[in-house]
Motif scaffolding. Structure first.
Motif, PDB file in Angstrom:
ATOM      1  N   VAL A  30      97.736  36.877  39.551  1.00 53.73           N
ATOM      2  CA  VAL A  30      97.632  35.815  40.546  1.00 53.73           C
ATOM      3  C   VAL A  30      96.305  35.110  40.331  1.00 53.73           C
ATOM      4  N   GLY A  31      96.275  33.796  40.543  1.00 52.52           N
ATOM      5  CA  GLY A  31      95.025  33.078  40.316  1.00 52.52           C
ATOM      6  C   GLY A  31      95.051  31.675  40.876  1.00 52.52           C
ATOM      7  N   ALA A  32      93.984  30.933  40.588  1.00 49.65           N
ATOM      8  CA  ALA A  32      93.808  29.562  41.080  1.00 49.65           C
ATOM      9  C   ALA A  32      94.119  28.574  39.968  1.00 49.65           C
ATOM     10  N   SER A  33      94.637  27.412  40.344  1.00 48.21           N
ATOM     11  CA  SER A  33      95.098  26.428  39.370  1.00 48.21           C
ATOM     12  C   SER A  33      93.980  25.855  38.519  1.00 48.21           C
ATOM     13  N   HIS A  34      92.749  25.823  39.042  1.00 51.90           N
ATOM     14  CA  HIS A  34      91.676  25.211  38.262  1.00 51.90           C
ATOM     15  C   HIS A  34      91.286  26.044  37.048  1.00 51.90           C
ATOM     16  N   GLN A  35      91.842  27.256  36.930  1.00 53.52           N
ATOM     17  CA  GLN A  35      91.561  28.104  35.778  1.00 53.52           C
ATOM     18  C   GLN A  35      92.729  28.147  34.790  1.00 53.52           C
ATOM     19  N   LEU A  36      93.619  27.151  34.869  1.00 59.48           N
ATOM     20  CA  LEU A  36      94.798  27.165  34.011  1.00 59.48           C
ATOM     21  C   LEU A  36      94.438  27.242  32.533  1.00 59.48           C
ATOM     22  N   ASN A  37      93.394  26.522  32.133  1.00 59.46           N
ATOM     23  CA  ASN A  37      93.031  26.521  30.716  1.00 59.46           C
ATOM     24  C   ASN A  37      92.618  27.908  30.239  1.00 59.46           C
ATOM     25  N   PHE A  38      92.030  28.705  31.127  1.00 58.47           N
ATOM     26  CA  PHE A  38      91.686  30.080  30.751  1.00 58.47           C
ATOM     27  C   PHE A  38      92.917  30.975  30.806  1.00 58.47           C
ATOM     28  N   PHE A  39      93.738  30.788  31.839  1.00 62.89           N
ATOM     29  CA  PHE A  39      94.925  31.620  32.011  1.00 62.89           C
ATOM     30  C   PHE A  39      95.853  31.506  30.804  1.00 62.89           C
ATOM     31  N   TRP A  40      95.852  30.315  30.212  1.00 71.39           N
ATOM     32  CA  TRP A  40      96.798  30.088  29.133  1.00 71.39           C
ATOM     33  C   TRP A  40      96.612  31.081  27.996  1.00 71.39           C
ATOM     34  N   GLU A  41      95.376  31.502  27.776  1.00 73.04           N
ATOM     35  CA  GLU A  41      95.096  32.412  26.674  1.00 73.04           C
ATOM     36  C   GLU A  41      95.535  33.836  26.992  1.00 73.04           C
ATOM     37  N   THR A  42      95.785  34.151  28.255  1.00 70.62           N
ATOM     38  CA  THR A  42      96.089  35.536  28.640  1.00 70.62           C
ATOM     39  C   THR A  42      97.516  35.710  29.153  1.00 70.62           C
ATOM     40  N   SER A  43      98.275  34.627  29.284  1.00 65.12           N
ATOM     41  CA  SER A  43      99.602  34.710  29.884  1.00 65.12           C
ATOM     42  C   SER A  43     100.663  34.155  28.933  1.00 65.12           C
ATOM     43  N   HIS A  44     101.864  34.726  28.998  1.00 65.87           N
ATOM     44  CA  HIS A  44     102.986  34.215  28.231  1.00 65.87           C
ATOM     45  C   HIS A  44     103.730  33.128  28.996  1.00 65.87           C
TER      46      HIS A  44
ATOM     47  N   SER B 262      96.650  26.409  44.414  1.00 70.62           N
ATOM     48  CA  SER B 262      95.424  25.621  44.397  1.00 70.62           C
ATOM     49  C   SER B 262      94.165  26.479  44.485  1.00 70.62           C
ATOM     50  N   ASN B 263      94.247  27.625  45.204  1.00 65.37           N
ATOM     51  CA  ASN B 263      93.047  28.452  45.368  1.00 65.37           C
ATOM     52  C   ASN B 263      93.251  29.929  45.023  1.00 65.37           C
ATOM     53  N   GLY B 264      94.465  30.345  44.720  1.00 71.04           N
ATOM     54  CA  GLY B 264      94.726  31.734  44.368  1.00 71.04           C
ATOM     55  C   GLY B 264      94.606  32.701  45.524  1.00 71.04           C
ATOM     56  N   GLU B 265      94.675  32.202  46.763  1.00 69.07           N
ATOM     57  CA  GLU B 265      94.423  33.045  47.927  1.00 69.07           C
ATOM     58  C   GLU B 265      95.619  33.206  48.854  1.00 69.07           C
ATOM     59  N   ASP B 266      96.522  32.249  48.879  1.00 68.61           N
ATOM     60  CA  ASP B 266      97.571  32.270  49.896  1.00 68.61           C
ATOM     61  C   ASP B 266      98.969  32.162  49.290  1.00 68.61           C
ATOM     62  N   ILE B 267      99.363  30.954  48.891  1.00 65.07           N
ATOM     63  CA  ILE B 267     100.739  30.742  48.438  1.00 65.07           C
ATOM     64  C   ILE B 267     101.067  31.599  47.218  1.00 65.07           C
ATOM     65  N   SER B 268     100.163  31.631  46.239  1.00 65.72           N
ATOM     66  CA  SER B 268     100.430  32.428  45.036  1.00 65.72           C
ATOM     67  C   SER B 268     100.520  33.917  45.358  1.00 65.72           C
ATOM     68  N   VAL B 269      99.730  34.378  46.328  1.00 68.90           N
ATOM     69  CA  VAL B 269      99.786  35.784  46.742  1.00 68.90           C
ATOM     70  C   VAL B 269     101.137  36.084  47.376  1.00 68.90           C
ATOM     71  N   CYS B 270     101.637  35.169  48.196  1.00 67.54           N
ATOM     72  CA  CYS B 270     102.944  35.359  48.836  1.00 67.54           C
ATOM     73  C   CYS B 270     104.068  35.377  47.809  1.00 67.54           C
ATOM     74  N   VAL B 271     103.995  34.506  46.818  1.00 67.01           N
ATOM     75  CA  VAL B 271     105.012  34.491  45.769  1.00 67.01           C
ATOM     76  C   VAL B 271     104.964  35.791  44.964  1.00 67.01           C
ATOM     77  N   CYS B 272     103.751  36.261  44.635  1.00 71.88           N
ATOM     78  CA  CYS B 272     103.612  37.548  43.929  1.00 71.88           C
ATOM     79  C   CYS B 272     104.181  38.691  44.760  1.00 71.88           C
ATOM     80  N   LEU B 273     103.972  38.621  46.063  1.00 72.73           N
ATOM     81  CA  LEU B 273     104.501  39.654  46.953  1.00 72.73           C
ATOM     82  C   LEU B 273     106.021  39.703  46.880  1.00 72.73           C
ATOM     83  N   ALA B 274     106.662  38.542  46.889  1.00 69.38           N
ATOM     84  CA  ALA B 274     108.125  38.489  46.787  1.00 69.38           C
ATOM     85  C   ALA B 274     108.602  39.014  45.437  1.00 69.38           C
ATOM     86  N   ILE B 275     107.874  38.675  44.368  1.00 69.84           N
ATOM     87  CA  ILE B 275     108.252  39.116  43.024  1.00 69.84           C
ATOM     88  C   ILE B 275     108.106  40.628  42.880  1.00 69.84           C
ATOM     89  N   LEU B 276     106.974  41.170  43.295  1.00 71.99           N
ATOM     90  CA  LEU B 276     106.745  42.613  43.157  1.00 71.99           C
ATOM     91  C   LEU B 276     107.728  43.425  43.993  1.00 71.99           C
TER      92      LEU B 276
END
Length: 526
Positions: free
Chosen positions: A374-388, A449-463
């Motif tokens: 889970v993370g924030a969108s402003h780090q997409l360029n870094f995430f790209w190197e670690t995610s498929h 946008s911030n890796g704190e709310d919506i993305s956490v909820c989506v990860c919760l549903a996935i896990l």
């Protein structure tokens, strides 16, 4: 006639409030209060300084970390202990450093916000009791294993080599009434049991903390004798020093300097959406002297120029590129046709030659041994190197990511404040996308946008939907064999928060996740 008079009085009062709560007044008030915060932090320079989100984050440029203790959990006659906001990283940090300093503020004319008066004291008490209970399990280990050196070493590691005598009292400030204190004490044991059942890692806290946690309170009215400030190591407890940044005056106070006149606003950092005009705490501190010295008349324009300059700079680095319209896939198109997820997406190619990895992984949190982060969108360029594969879930479609042979999905999910069903309606697509890619052994990033709310909820549903109790991907077998409960969902959320320490999902968004999980037939994941 009376209604017109009341209306005119209301308009006049609102007009006065708007004039007082100007951008310059707010920022100047924050700056003045930050001086006090800096002075207190220097009294114990070895203790880490933490900002209680969101208000506290404005009051210093040198925070070690953040925490999230809500004032609503400490409201009079409505106190609670919330397993969605365990802040275990605060206890770990305090154990490692010998204590910590937490900064917050309040607008209500009080010396301390409810987060400091009751929420954090309740938290320290519950944590202490859970640690004591855990240590009691090993209290007799040295007598039952006198001839076993391994058993004795295990006992020393768990208890920290100290006695199991452990202060579990509820320490509240003097202004909390005895009646309310008694009411809170009646529920502490219940909250402790809730913490122990949540799956939180109490064992690591028992090893880390050598002394029980205890809150101390400091405000601008606190008298401190500088030649008698005790060293934090001299206390028989681990101090959680609570610093209320603002003055406790009830109304805006007019102040004058040699250059400008302005109105002091207590707790000015609160409710930043209503006054900050897009300015963030970090951007404020990067330009603090230019802003403060600009004065009330040109402050708004100065801030607007700073924000625009920062936007252009971020776009140049690729953190916030020029607007690109990305075709979003509707939930119905993903629920039953898995191949469409990747075939539609992989046709998109966005040039990322100008984007460089920032190397900053502070906003990415891999969830244990799973392939989900889970993370924030402003780090997409870094995430790209670690995610498929990447799943972006924020409203804006202004994005910039490289798309080649890797899967990417964007869904414009809004928070519950703006759309009560946005997460619920998009979760079928999100879970389908995750299931398709995780089943192929891919690593998945979920970002907002911030890796704190919506993305956490989506990860919760996935896990919850696709992983078993041990955190292993099972394609939804565990989920389909059980009836989902709120308690089980909370346990999964505690697991996420163990790794994503900045997670702070809202109640409205969590409610949508639960509604999705209890109605699998309405929202099929295959």
């Amino acid at each position: 006639m009376e209604e017109e008079t009341k209306l005119s009085i209301y308009k006049a009062a609102r007009s006065i409030k708007q004039k007082e709560n100007t951008l310059y007044n707010a920022l100047r008030s924050i700056y003045e209060d930050s001086i006090f915060v800096g002075e207190i932090s220097q009294l114990w320079p070895h203790l880490p300084l933490l900002a209680n989100l969101r208000c506290g984050l404005w009051y210093s440029s040198k925070f070690h970390s953040t925490c999230y203790f809500k004032s609503t959990d400490g409201h009079t006659n409505n106190c609670s202990f919330n397993t969605s906001r365990l802040n275990l990283h605060v206890a770990h940090l305090a154990g490692q450093k010998g204590g910590c300093i937490i900064v917050d503020s309040t607008r209500r004319g009080k010396r301390f916000p409810d987060s400091m008066s009751k929420t954090i004291p309740i938290w320290t008490c519950v944590m202490n009791r859970a640690i004591r209970n855990y240590r009691k399990k090993f209290h007799d280990i040295d007598t039952s294993t006198k001839g076993d050196s391994n058993g004795y070493d295990q006992h020393n590691e768990i208890t920290g080599g100290v006695s199991v005598d452990w202060d579990c009292s509820l320490h509240l400030p003097l202004w909390v009434s005895k009646t309310e204190k008694a009411s809170i004490e009646e529920r502490v044991e219940e909250w402790t049991e809730r913490l122990e059942a949540s799956g939180a890692d109490i064992s690591s806290l028992a090893v880390c903390l050598k002394k029980p946690l205890r809150p101390l309170w400091i405000s601008q009215k606190t008298v401190i004798w500088l030649n008698e400030v005790p060293d934090h190591d001299s206390w028989d407890f681990t101090p959680i020093i609570l610093v209320s940044a603002s003055s406790s005056i009830g109304i805006c106070q007019h102040r004058t300097t040699s250059e400008f006149s302005w109105n002091y606003i207590p707790g000015a950092g609160d409710d930043e959406e209503s006054w900050a005009r897009g300015l963030s705490p970090s951007l404020f501190w990067d330009n603090v002297y230019d802003i403060i010295n600009s004065g009330p008349d040109v402050c708004n324009q100065k801030v607007a120029d700073i924000i625009e300059k920062n936007r252009v700079y971020r776009a140049y680095r690729g953190e916030n590129a020029p607007q690109i319209t990305v075709k979003s896939l509707t939930p119905s198109s993903l629920s039953h046709e898995e191949p469409s997820v990747s075939s539609e997406i992989l046709n998109l190619n966005i040039d990322m030659n100008r984007i460089k990895s920032s190397g900053d992984d502070s906003a990415i949190s891999w969830l244990g041994s799973t392939n989900v982060s889970v993370g924030a969108s402003h780090q997409l360029n870094f995430f790209w190197e670690t995610s498929h594969c990447i799943f972006c879930c924020w409203k804006s479609t202004s994005i910039s990511v490289r798309l080649s042979d890797k899967a990417y999905l964007h869904l414009p999910i809004a928070t519950s404040k703006f759309d009560r069903f946005s997460i619920l309606n998009n979760l079928p697509s999100a879970v389908s996308f995750a299931k398709l890619n995780l089943s192929k052994g891919r690593r998945l990033l979920v970002c907002c946008s911030n890796g704190e709310d919506i993305s956490v909820c989506v990860c919760l549903a996935i896990l919850t939907s696709l992983f078993d109790e041990e955190g292993k991907f099972d394609d939804g077998k565990w989920f389909n064999e059980r009836r989902m409960s709120k308690w089980e969902m909370r346990r999964r959320l505690v697991y996420i928060c163990k790794f994503a320490t900045n997670a702070r999902p809202s109640r409205g968004n969590l409610r949508q996740v639960f509604n999705f999980l209890i109605a699998p037939l309405l929202f099929p994941t295959t």
